[in-house]
Design a protein around this motif. Structure first.
Motif, short mmCIF file in Angstrom:
data_model
loop_
_atom_site.label_atom_id
_atom_site.label_comp_id
_atom_site.label_asym_id
_atom_site.label_seq_id
_atom_site.Cartn_x
_atom_site.Cartn_y
_atom_site.Cartn_z
N PHE A 1 -4.68 -3.93 -5.57
CA PHE A 1 -4.23 -2.57 -5.28
C PHE A 1 -3.43 -1.96 -6.43
N SER A 2 -2.58 -2.74 -7.09
CA SER A 2 -1.69 -2.18 -8.10
C SER A 2 -2.32 -2.09 -9.48
N SER B 1 -7.78 2.70 -4.83
CA SER B 1 -8.14 1.30 -4.99
C SER B 1 -9.43 0.98 -4.23
N PHE C 1 0.82 -1.21 0.00
CA PHE C 1 0.00 0.00 0.00
C PHE C 1 0.86 1.27 0.00
N THR D 1 -9.93 -1.16 -1.85
CA THR D 1 -9.69 -1.20 -0.40
C THR D 1 -9.62 0.20 0.18
N GLN D 2 -8.98 1.12 -0.51
CA GLN D 2 -8.92 2.50 -0.04
C GLN D 2 -10.30 3.15 -0.04
#
Length: 410
Positions: free
Chosen positions: A163-164, A174, A35, A176-177
Motif C-alpha cells: 500500500f505505501s 494502490s 490504509f 488493493t484499492q
C-alpha cells in the motif's frame, strides 16, 4: 538558470529519486495494512468524460484488427501502475503525472493523456487486437454503466502491491484499492443488468494486471522501513507473490476467469539506474535485474499454482523481462539505435530527472528504447503487445498467449 527553475528541478529530483531513505516507525508487515495515509476515494470517478479515439502509428508490428470489428471479448479491464496508467493520476495530487507535453506528443491527439509514454501503452494495442476501443480511466469517465461496459482502466502511476509504495510522490491508488474499485464497478453492473448478466460479462472479459515495479523502485531498493535488513530479495518476492495471489482469488470470487498477469521489466537497464550506479558504458545493473528475474520466476510459479487450484481460471503469465531483454539484445533487428539514453530527461543517460518539458526530449523517439528514466517508448510497447497477443517476436507468455486464451473453443 533562474533560481525558481533550479529549485523546481531539485524538488522534482528529490521526489522522484529511488533512494528515499526517510526512516519510518512502522515495520514492514504492519505498514501494508495502514490504509489511512494519503487515502484516495475509490468510488468517485470524475465527471469529465475521456476520449477513446484511435489513430495510426507507423510501427514494425502489423496493424491490429480495427475496433469496429466484432469484439473477441465483451470488455477489457486493466489494473496496475504507470506502465498502464491512461490518466488516473491526472485527477490525483501527485508528482507522478504525465499530463503535460512531451508526454503524448505521438498519441492520436498529439496531446498528453496521462500515459507515461510518447504514444500508446501496451494495453492500447491489446484493446485493438481484442476489437475494443481504448479503455477509459476509472476517474476519467462519468461512472455510468454505459461508459464502463466495454472496460475500465484502474491503473495508477506509483501504485504498488504494498500500500505505501510510492507514497513519497503523493496520492496514488494502490493495487488493493483498484480491486475495490473494480468490485464497485461489478456491483454497478449487477444493479443495472442483473446478477447473472453481470457475472457472464465479467467471466468472459479479459483482466490485465501490471503491478510490482514500484515495490522495488519506491520500497525495496530505497530500503523503506529498513526492509532490506528484514527480507532478502527471495523472501520479499514471495511476500509480493502471495499478496497478488490473494487478490487474484478475490477477483475469482467476483466471477473473473480470464487474467493476464505481467511480470516486471529489466529496471536494472533503465536510464535512471544507469545514471545512479554510474554505468559508464551503459551496462545494466545486474544485481537489480537478478531480483527482477527472481520475482518473475516466483510469479510464474504462482500462476501455475492458481491454475492447479482453480481449473476454470484461465490465467497466463507474461514475462516482461524476457520480452524486454530480447529487444535490448537485438535492438538493431528491431530498428533501434539508442539503447541506454532516454529520449526525454536530464543528466547522464537522461536518467537523473524525469521528462518535464518538450525541450528535454529528443526529436525522434522511435529509434529509442527508453522514453524517460523508467518507461519505454511507444515503439517498444508495440513489440511487447505483439508478444502478449501472439508471441510474434519472442515467446513471453505461459502457458499460452492472449490470442489463444480468447480463441473460441474448437
Amino acid at each position: 538558470m533562474p533560481i525558481n527553475l533550479v529549485f523546481l528541478l531539485l524538488l522534482c529530483s528529490l521526489t522522484t529519486s529511488t533512494i528515499f531513505n526517510t526512516s519510518r516507525a512502522l515495520q514492514f508487515p504492519q505498514e501494508l495494512f495502514d490504509f489511512s495515509r494519503d487515502f484516495v476515494p475509490i468510488n468517485s470517478p470524475s465527471m469529465s468524460p475521456s476520449s477513446s479515439s484511435y489513430y495510426n502509428i507507423v510501427s514494425i508490428s502489423p496493424s491490429p484488427s480495427p475496433a469496429s470489428s466484432a469484439p473477441l471479448v465483451p470488455a477489457f479491464f486493466v489494473l496496475g501502475d504507470s506502465s498502464v496508467d491512461c490518466g488516473t493520476n491526472n485527477f490525483l495530487g501527485t508528482f507522478a503525472r504525465a499530463d503535460r507535453l512531451p508526454y503524448g506528443r505521438d498519441f492520436d491527439t498529439h496531446e498528453p493523456t496521462g500515459r507515461f509514454c510518447n504514444g500508446r501503452i501496451p494495453v492500447d494495442y491489446l484493446a485493438l487486437y481484442l476489437g475494443l476501443p481504448f479503455v477509459p480511466s476509472y476517474l476519467g469517465q462519468t461512472g455510468s454503466v454505459k461508459d464502463m461496459i466495454q472496460g475500465v482502466n484502474y491503473a495508477s502511476a506509483a501504485a504498488g502491491i504494498i500500500f505505501s509504495s510510492g507514497s513519497e510522490l503523493g496520492q496514488r491508488i494502490s493495487f488493493t484499492q483498484q480491486i475495490q474499485q473494480l468490485t464497485d464497478t461489478y456491483q454497478q453492473f449487477i444493479l443495472e443488468m442483473g446478477e447473472e448478466s453481470a457475472a457472464n460479462l465479467i467471466s468472459e472479459s479479459v483482466f490485465y494486471i501490471s503491478i510490482g515495479v514500484n515495490d522495488y523502485i519506491h520500497y525495496y531498493l530505497s530500503n523503506e522501513s529498513n526492509v532490506q535488513n528484514m527480507y532478502l530479495p527471495w523472501n520479499f518476492n514471495q511476500f509480493l507473490a502471495s499478496t497478488v495471489s490473494q487478490e487474484i482469488k478475490n477477483l475469482y470470487n467476483i466471477s473473473v476467469r480470464k487474467v493476464v498477469l505481467m511480470g516486471l521489466p529489466p529496471i536494472g537497464c533503465a536510464p535512471h539506474y544507469l545514471w545512479k550506479y554510474n554505468r559508464g558504458n551503459g551496462e545494466c545493473v545486474e544485481e537489480i535485474n537478478d531480483m527482477i528475474m527472481e520475482f518473475n520466476y516466483v510469479m510464474r510459479y504462482t500462476v501455475y499454482e492458481l491454475r492447479e487450484d482453480f481449473p476454470d481460471l484461465n490465467i497466463i503469465f507474461c514475462d516482461m523481462y524476457e520480452g524486454s531483454m530480447d529487444i535490448i539484445k537485438n535492438y538493431e533487428l528491431y530498428g533501434f539505435n539508442v539503447t541506454t539514453d532516454a529520449c526525454c530527461g536530464l543528466g547522464k543517460f537522461k536518467g537523473w530527472i524525469m521528462c518535464m518539458s518538450p525541450d528535454m526530449a529528443c526529436d525522434n523517439a522511435s529509434n529509442h528504447i527508453w522514453w524517460d528514466q523508467f518507461h519505454p517508448t511507444d515503439a517498444v510497447n508495440a513489440i511487447l503487445a505483439d508478444n502478449v497477443w501472439n508471441s510474434l517476436h519472442t515467446k513471453m507468455c505461459y502457458p499460452m498467449n492472449l490470442k489463444d486464451m480468447v480463441a473460441p473453443p474448437k
